[in-house]
Design an enzyme around this catalytic site. Structure first.
Site, PDB file in Angstrom:
ATOM      1  N   HIS A 173      22.188  45.973  33.239  1.00  0.00           N
ATOM      2  CA  HIS A 173      20.975  46.063  33.955  1.00  0.00           C
ATOM      3  C   HIS A 173      21.640  47.645  35.051  1.00  0.00           C
ATOM      4  O   HIS A 173      22.407  47.901  34.617  1.00  0.00           O
ATOM      5  CB  HIS A 173      21.620  45.498  35.282  1.00  0.00           C
ATOM      6  N   PRO A 203      30.398  37.001  48.582  1.00  0.00           N
ATOM      7  CA  PRO A 203      29.623  37.454  47.349  1.00  0.00           C
ATOM      8  C   PRO A 203      28.777  38.248  46.804  1.00  0.00           C
ATOM      9  O   PRO A 203      28.224  39.208  45.921  1.00  0.00           O
ATOM     10  CB  PRO A 203      28.745  36.093  47.097  1.00  0.00           C
ATOM     11  N   LYS A 255      32.223  40.688  43.578  1.00  0.00           N
ATOM     12  CA  LYS A 255      33.356  42.147  43.175  1.00  0.00           C
ATOM     13  C   LYS A 255      33.843  40.638  42.921  1.00  0.00           C
ATOM     14  O   LYS A 255      35.460  40.822  42.348  1.00  0.00           O
ATOM     15  CB  LYS A 255      34.049  42.311  44.126  1.00  0.00           C
ATOM     16  N   TYR A 310      29.617  49.194  43.763  1.00  0.00           N
ATOM     17  CA  TYR A 310      28.613  47.908  42.889  1.00  0.00           C
ATOM     18  C   TYR A 310      29.644  48.002  41.306  1.00  0.00           C
ATOM     19  O   TYR A 310      29.469  47.072  40.438  1.00  0.00           O
ATOM     20  CB  TYR A 310      27.465  48.287  43.073  1.00  0.00           C
TER      21      TYR A 310
HETATM   22  P1  FAD Z   1      38.810  30.311  39.684  1.00  0.00           P
HETATM   23  O1  FAD Z   1      37.839  30.883  39.338  1.00  0.00           O
HETATM   24  O2  FAD Z   1      39.125  29.764  41.685  1.00  0.00           O
HETATM   25  O3  FAD Z   1      39.959  29.636  38.635  1.00  0.00           O
HETATM   26  C1  FAD Z   1      41.164  29.089  39.387  1.00  0.00           C
HETATM   27  C2  FAD Z   1      41.510  27.805  38.763  1.00  0.00           C
HETATM   28  O4  FAD Z   1      42.834  26.874  39.155  1.00  0.00           O
HETATM   29  C3  FAD Z   1      40.423  27.042  39.277  1.00  0.00           C
HETATM   30  O5  FAD Z   1      40.167  26.238  37.547  1.00  0.00           O
HETATM   31  C4  FAD Z   1      41.179  25.973  39.637  1.00  0.00           C
HETATM   32  O6  FAD Z   1      40.971  24.397  39.233  1.00  0.00           O
HETATM   33  C5  FAD Z   1      42.466  25.852  39.422  1.00  0.00           C
HETATM   34  N1  FAD Z   1      43.599  25.352  40.194  1.00  0.00           N
HETATM   35  C6  FAD Z   1      43.527  25.600  41.753  1.00  0.00           C
HETATM   36  N2  FAD Z   1      44.630  24.993  41.760  1.00  0.00           N
HETATM   37  C7  FAD Z   1      45.240  23.762  41.374  1.00  0.00           C
HETATM   38  C8  FAD Z   1      46.495  23.480  40.852  1.00  0.00           C
HETATM   39  N3  FAD Z   1      47.525  23.033  41.859  1.00  0.00           N
HETATM   40  N4  FAD Z   1      47.220  23.422  39.082  1.00  0.00           N
HETATM   41  C9  FAD Z   1      46.118  23.499  38.551  1.00  0.00           C
HETATM   42  N5  FAD Z   1      45.315  24.128  38.308  1.00  0.00           N
HETATM   43  C10 FAD Z   1      44.284  24.377  40.141  1.00  0.00           C
HETATM   44  N6  FAD Z   1      32.175  35.597  42.541  1.00  0.00           N
HETATM   45  C11 FAD Z   1      30.986  36.649  42.765  1.00  0.00           C
HETATM   46  O7  FAD Z   1      31.167  37.806  42.002  1.00  0.00           O
HETATM   47  N7  FAD Z   1      29.533  36.351  42.822  1.00  0.00           N
HETATM   48  C12 FAD Z   1      29.039  35.223  42.778  1.00  0.00           C
HETATM   49  O8  FAD Z   1      28.429  34.588  42.924  1.00  0.00           O
HETATM   50  C13 FAD Z   1      30.631  33.860  43.301  1.00  0.00           C
HETATM   51  N8  FAD Z   1      29.770  33.049  43.523  1.00  0.00           N
HETATM   52  C14 FAD Z   1      31.126  31.339  43.791  1.00  0.00           C
HETATM   53  C15 FAD Z   1      30.871  30.725  43.908  1.00  0.00           C
HETATM   54  C16 FAD Z   1      31.988  29.511  43.884  1.00  0.00           C
HETATM   55  C17 FAD Z   1      31.781  28.059  44.567  1.00  0.00           C
HETATM   56  C18 FAD Z   1      32.656  30.052  44.411  1.00  0.00           C
HETATM   57  C19 FAD Z   1      34.245  29.207  44.060  1.00  0.00           C
HETATM   58  C20 FAD Z   1      33.752  31.880  44.088  1.00  0.00           C
HETATM   59  C21 FAD Z   1      32.363  32.282  43.860  1.00  0.00           C
HETATM   60  N9  FAD Z   1      32.766  33.175  43.168  1.00  0.00           N
HETATM   61  C22 FAD Z   1      31.374  34.115  43.355  1.00  0.00           C
HETATM   62  C23 FAD Z   1      33.341  34.145  43.145  1.00  0.00           C
HETATM   63  C24 FAD Z   1      34.447  33.874  41.838  1.00  0.00           C
HETATM   64  O9  FAD Z   1      34.049  32.947  41.138  1.00  0.00           O
HETATM   65  C25 FAD Z   1      35.569  34.035  41.642  1.00  0.00           C
HETATM   66  O10 FAD Z   1      36.336  35.083  42.422  1.00  0.00           O
HETATM   67  C26 FAD Z   1      36.633  34.274  40.447  1.00  0.00           C
HETATM   68  O11 FAD Z   1      36.470  32.296  39.994  1.00  0.00           O
HETATM   69  C27 FAD Z   1      38.127  34.172  40.774  1.00  0.00           C
HETATM   70  O12 FAD Z   1      38.740  33.721  39.747  1.00  0.00           O
HETATM   71  P2  FAD Z   1      40.568  33.496  39.762  1.00  0.00           P
HETATM   72  O13 FAD Z   1      40.874  32.947  38.591  1.00  0.00           O
HETATM   73  O14 FAD Z   1      41.291  34.054  40.507  1.00  0.00           O
HETATM   74  O15 FAD Z   1      39.964  31.826  40.680  1.00  0.00           O
HETATM   75  C1  DHB Z   2      25.267  37.394  41.484  1.00  0.00           C
HETATM   76  C2  DHB Z   2      26.116  37.215  42.547  1.00  0.00           C
HETATM   77  C3  DHB Z   2      26.481  37.789  43.382  1.00  0.00           C
HETATM   78  O1  DHB Z   2      27.068  38.007  44.836  1.00  0.00           O
HETATM   79  C4  DHB Z   2      26.052  39.344  43.285  1.00  0.00           C
HETATM   80  O2  DHB Z   2      25.466  40.351  44.427  1.00  0.00           O
HETATM   81  C5  DHB Z   2      24.604  39.488  42.137  1.00  0.00           C
HETATM   82  C6  DHB Z   2      24.836  38.400  41.597  1.00  0.00           C
HETATM   83  C7  DHB Z   2      24.564  36.039  40.918  1.00  0.00           C
HETATM   84  O3  DHB Z   2      25.169  34.850  40.730  1.00  0.00           O
HETATM   85  O4  DHB Z   2      24.164  36.690  40.172  1.00  0.00           O
END
Ligand code: FAD
Ligand code: DHB
Length: 388
Positions: free
Chosen positions: A72, A292, A296, A384
């Site tokens: 994009h 969100p 980021k 962004y």
């Molecule tokens: P996570 O992806 O949370 O991974 C952590 C992992 O650790 C998980 O798989 C979990 O099961 C595991 N875990 C937790 N506790 C334990 C334990 N005690 N023992 C073993 N394993 C454990 N960001 C955006 O930018 N746009 C979005 O639209 C967006 N939507 C989101 C929707 C949801 C429902 C959530 C929760 C987050 C969203 N985010 C979004 C944020 C983005 O997905 C996260 O910033 C990203 O997943 C961070 O990655 P991570 O690896 O740090 O953590």
């Molecule tokens: C999506 C999520 C976001 O938080 C955003 O700013 C743009 C796109 C997505 O899930 O596609």
């Protein structure tokens, strides 16, 4: 068991770190409480910065992303009955790619397992020990059996609700937090895209976002009460809310389709500083959360891991700890800029129920300023695409 680096959590942060270390000959074990099928099917973020793509490509896991991800070059703001394009590429020379987080997870798990990596799914009772010493360990239960890993380092990549962050004693860390009075209702829809680019819409009924997942699946969000229940929203009610917030009198229409997934996400800003205590290092959501709006979350998890992997590689190659000592400060610099941007986008685009008429006019004036000023649009675009 013994390994060099014990990693808690198989999200983007944990899996990518494990793979980057493996590519430099450093062993790790990843412990994940959920099943492989579950982590590979959880719908989350969608937007990847160019820098995140670069790391995934360097790690050798970018092939499908390059093929299937959608590049994009801009997005649109919609407000006051009009749409305004922000041309990311013209303003910054960079672009973003829409490629869903669960696809990144699928690619990373496949790469770890193909390389003989040790990823344990469905573990429970994970506990960290002796993180103040040079020989920390992790105990857990897997397939009904208790087990223990001794490691040089423990990485808390276990998300916001994980067990790692609470191990940093309260007196040695500071938590910064803001919880927002709204959430996002997210849906997945079977339909063709309604727009070539993402649309971020500000409307008195609340924010709405048109995003995409593939040519046949679309991702839509709208601001809602964070305590609302998914069951209160029939498909008809969802569509009428989205039409009201997104359509104006310019002939553009939102395409409807079968809604096959619904969920509500709460919104908060959170930072834990420092992101390290002794031999425990935090990465990704374990250390910080952004609302969100700026897309980021996943990008920050990836950038943390880039800094941390370089510091660990330097330690194993030279014995030097400068990189490890600088990790928290280096990562937090970027984290705080992303926190600022995500907070700013959230404030700019959402409807705050308690805003006075004056504050509502100021919000509109700020939006008008952003779309009218190339300087402001450039600053927005730089943030962004992650061009810093
Ligand atoms: P996570 O992806 O949370 O991974 C952590 C992992 O650790 C998980 O798989 C979990 O099961 C595991 N875990 C937790 N506790 C334990 C334990 N005690 N023992 C073993 N394993 C454990 N960001 C955006 O930018 N746009 C979005 O639209 C967006 N939507 C989101 C929707 C949801 C429902 C959530 C929760 C987050 C969203 N985010 C979004 C944020 C983005 O997905 C996260 O910033 C990203 O997943 C961070 O990655 P991570 O690896 O740090 O953590
Ligand atoms: C999506 C999520 C976001 O938080 C955003 O700013 C743009 C796109 C997505 O899930 O596609």
């Amino acid at each position: 068991m013994r390994t060099q680096v014990a990693i808690i959590g198989a999200g983007p942060a944990g899996l990518l770190l494990s793979h980057l270390l493996h590519l430099q000959g450093i062993e790790s074990i990843v412990l994940e409480m959920r099943s492989r099928a579950d982590i590979e099917a959880t719908i989350r973020a969608g937007v990847l910065e160019q820098g995140s793509m670069d790391i995934l490509n360097e790690a050798g896991v970018g092939e499908r992303m390059q093929r299937e991800g959608a590049l994009h070059h801009g997005f649109e703001f919609a407000f006051g009955g009009q749409r305004h394009r922000v041309d990311l590429t013209e303003l910054t020379g960079q672009s973003i790619t829409v490629y869903p987080q669960h696809e990144v997870i699928i690619d990373l798990v496949a790469a770890r397992l193909a390389a003989g990596g040790d990823v344990r799914f469905e573990v429970s009772e994970v506990a960290l020990h002796d993180i103040d010493s040079a020989q920390p360990s992790v105990t857990f239960v897997h397939a009904g059996q208790g087990a223990s890993i001794e490691a040089d380092f423990v990485i808390g990549a276990d998300g916001f609700h994980g067990v790692s962050r609470p191990m940093i004693p309260a007196g040695t860390r500071e938590d910064f937090q803001r919880v927002y009075p709204f959430g996002w209702f997210g849906i997945l829809v079977e339909s063709a895209p309604s727009s070539d680019e993402l649309i971020y819409a500000q409307h008195e009924r609340g924010f709405a976002l048109v995003s995409t997942r593939s040519p046949s699946v679309q991702r839509l969000y709208f601001q809602c009460d964070p305590h609302d229940k998914v069951d209160n929203w029939s498909d008809d009610r969802i569509w009428s809310e989205l039409h009201a917030r997104l359509e104006h009198n310019d002939g553009w229409k939102l395409k409807e389709g079968k809604i096959f997934q619904k969920g509500i996400i709460g919104m908060r800003s959170f930072v834990c500083a420092p992101m390290r205590h002794g031999r425990l290092f935090l990465a990704g959501d374990a250390a910080h959360i952004v609302p969100p709006t700026g897309a980021k979350g996943m990008n920050l998890a990836i950038s943390d891991v880039r800094v941390l992997s370089q510091a660990l590689v330097a330690f194993y190659k030279t014995g030097g700890e400068d990189g490890l000592n600088a990790y928290s400060e280096t990562a937090l610099k970027r984290v705080w800029r992303a926190e600022y941007f995500s907070w700013w986008m959230t404030r700019l685009l959402h409807t705050f129920d308690d805003a006075s008429p004056f504050e509502r006019r100021i919000q509109r004036a700020e939006l008008e300023n952003v779309v009218a000023s190339r300087a402001l649009r450039t600053a927005l675009a730089e943030n962004y695409v992650g061009a810093f």
